[in-house]
Motif scaffolding. Structure first.
Motif, mmCIF file in Angstrom:
data_model
loop_
_atom_site.group_PDB
_atom_site.id
_atom_site.type_symbol
_atom_site.label_atom_id
_atom_site.label_comp_id
_atom_site.label_asym_id
_atom_site.label_seq_id
_atom_site.Cartn_x
_atom_site.Cartn_y
_atom_site.Cartn_z
ATOM 1 N N ILE A 135 1.018 -1.120 0.343
ATOM 2 C CA ILE A 135 0.386 0.101 0.404
ATOM 3 C C ILE A 135 1.030 1.414 -0.222
ATOM 4 C CG2 ILE A 135 -1.633 0.860 1.070
ATOM 5 C CD1 ILE A 135 -2.676 -1.370 0.169
ATOM 6 N N SER A 136 0.794 1.911 -1.029
ATOM 7 C CA SER A 136 2.135 3.378 -1.484
ATOM 8 C C SER A 136 0.776 4.139 -0.728
ATOM 9 C CB SER A 136 2.296 3.209 -2.539
ATOM 10 O OG SER A 136 3.034 4.054 -2.771
ATOM 11 N N SER A 137 0.863 5.830 -1.482
ATOM 12 C CA SER A 137 0.326 7.094 -1.421
ATOM 13 C C SER A 137 0.705 7.928 -2.207
ATOM 14 C CB SER A 137 0.392 7.112 0.348
ATOM 15 O OG SER A 137 0.178 8.776 0.120
ATOM 16 N N GLY A 138 -0.666 8.961 -2.563
ATOM 17 C CA GLY A 138 -0.387 9.921 -3.394
ATOM 18 C C GLY A 138 0.606 10.793 -3.354
ATOM 19 N N ALA A 139 0.882 10.711 -1.826
ATOM 20 C CA ALA A 139 2.800 11.507 -1.408
ATOM 21 C C ALA A 139 3.723 10.862 -1.626
ATOM 22 C CB ALA A 139 2.669 10.529 0.028
ATOM 23 N N ALA A 140 4.386 9.586 -3.105
ATOM 24 C CA ALA A 140 4.610 9.410 -3.342
ATOM 25 C C ALA A 140 5.013 9.894 -4.669
ATOM 26 C CB ALA A 140 5.109 7.700 -4.005
ATOM 27 N N LEU A 141 4.296 10.856 -4.955
ATOM 28 C CA LEU A 141 4.493 11.196 -6.656
ATOM 29 C C LEU A 141 4.413 13.049 -6.129
ATOM 30 C CD1 LEU A 141 1.914 9.548 -8.296
ATOM 31 C CD2 LEU A 141 4.386 9.688 -8.850
ATOM 32 N N ARG A 142 3.784 13.599 -4.564
ATOM 33 C CA ARG A 142 4.113 14.967 -4.596
ATOM 34 C C ARG A 142 4.133 14.551 -3.148
ATOM 35 N NH1 ARG A 142 -1.335 17.232 -6.419
ATOM 36 N NH2 ARG A 142 -0.423 19.150 -5.770
ATOM 37 N N ALA A 143 5.993 15.439 -2.816
ATOM 38 C CA ALA A 143 5.994 16.568 -1.884
ATOM 39 C C ALA A 143 4.450 17.506 -0.797
ATOM 40 C CB ALA A 143 6.909 16.513 -1.726
ATOM 41 N N ARG A 144 4.643 17.528 0.705
ATOM 42 C CA ARG A 144 3.978 18.111 1.045
ATOM 43 C C ARG A 144 4.025 18.743 2.730
ATOM 44 N NH1 ARG A 144 -0.804 13.177 1.578
ATOM 45 N NH2 ARG A 144 -0.378 13.436 -0.819
#
Length: 269
Positions: A135-144
């Motif tokens: 289980i990954s996350s959209g955070a892998a593509l966009r920092a926050r």
């Protein structure tokens, strides 16, 4: 899903996505072994299912292999592994220290790596094919803000997924990942404010994700329907990774230069 009796190990099974994954597999007739650090929520989550709880802190270096071996020996050979355990502490970059960085990487990246390695070794020795879903996350593509450690861990997990798929495919072991958008989980382990949830949950389909959305994708990836799928990152995010719906049109009309067939000097070409 097949009705044949099968066995899956799900980490992070005490709540949220992990709990929904465990319940989904159990509803499909699978035997489930669920792992979590929190014993009471884990037992409550698995109550009434054909499931066995294992309490473990996956940040401990020997815990992932120990858990996989215990599940294999006590519940029978594993047919699938789902790495859903993860932590998401908020910490500004300038306040981020080595201890917190290391714990996030240990839980979110190292533990899945060690669990996949242990599972694959047992499966290869037994001559059994299998399936892994991380289980990954959209955070892998966009920092926050406040998530440098988390975003880095999920980006690493996606590359780990691809690397393991390349090396284990010859043994019949498929390795994929599901990357959720914002999913409402009401997690006591990883709480978020409503302000944060509102900011990151906008997507083209217009609703927040539910744990069952992710569980359904996981079960599809494990199923025979996806038998020729490996090394992929499946974005289950309501379209959030495709683009944003919150920006206005940048300019309402065409300029002279943009108009097809129009000379910038005012005439037509």
């Amino acid at each position: 899903m097949t009705t044949e009796s099968r066995h899956v190990l799900v980490t992070g099974a005490a709540s949220g996505i992990g709990a929904a994954v465990a319940a989904g597999f159990a509803a499909d007739g699978w035997t489930v072994t669920g792992v979590d650090l929190r014993e009471a929520p884990l037992r409550a989550s698995l109550e009434g299912l054909a499931a066995t709880p294992i309490v473990a802190d996956l940040a401990e270096p020997d815990a992932p292999e120990r858990v996989v071996r215990r599940a294999w020996e006590s519940g029978g050979p594993l047919d699938a592994l789902v790495n859903a355990a993860g932590i998401y502490p908020a910490r500004a970059f300038l306040d981020l220290d080595a201890a917190l960085w290391d714990r996030v990487q240990a839980v979110n990246v190292r533990a899945p790596m060690l669990a996949v390695r242990a599972y694959a070794a047992l499966a290869v020795a037994a001559g059994r094919p299998g399936s892994v879903v991380n289980i990954s996350s959209g955070a892998a593509l966009r920092a926050r803000p406040g998530a440098a450690h988390y975003s880095t861990s999920k980006a690493a997990l996606e590359m780990l997924t691809k690397a393991a798929a390349v090396e284990l495919g010859g043994a019949g072991i498929r390795v994929n990942a599901v990357s959720p958008g914002f999913v409402t989980v009401d997690s006591a382990a990883n709480p978020v404010t409503e302000e944060y949830a509102a900011a990151v949950s906008v997507n083209p389909l217009g609703r927040r994700g539910r744990p069952g959305d992710i569980a359904a994708a996981v079960r599809w990836l494990v199923s025979p329907a996806a038998e020729w799928v490996t090394g992929t990152i499946l974005r289950v995010d309501g379209g959030a990774s495709a683009g944003t719906t919150t920006l206005p049109t940048h300019w309402p009309e065409l300029t002279d230069v943009q108009t097809p067939g129009l000379d910038p000097e005012g005439g037509h070409l």
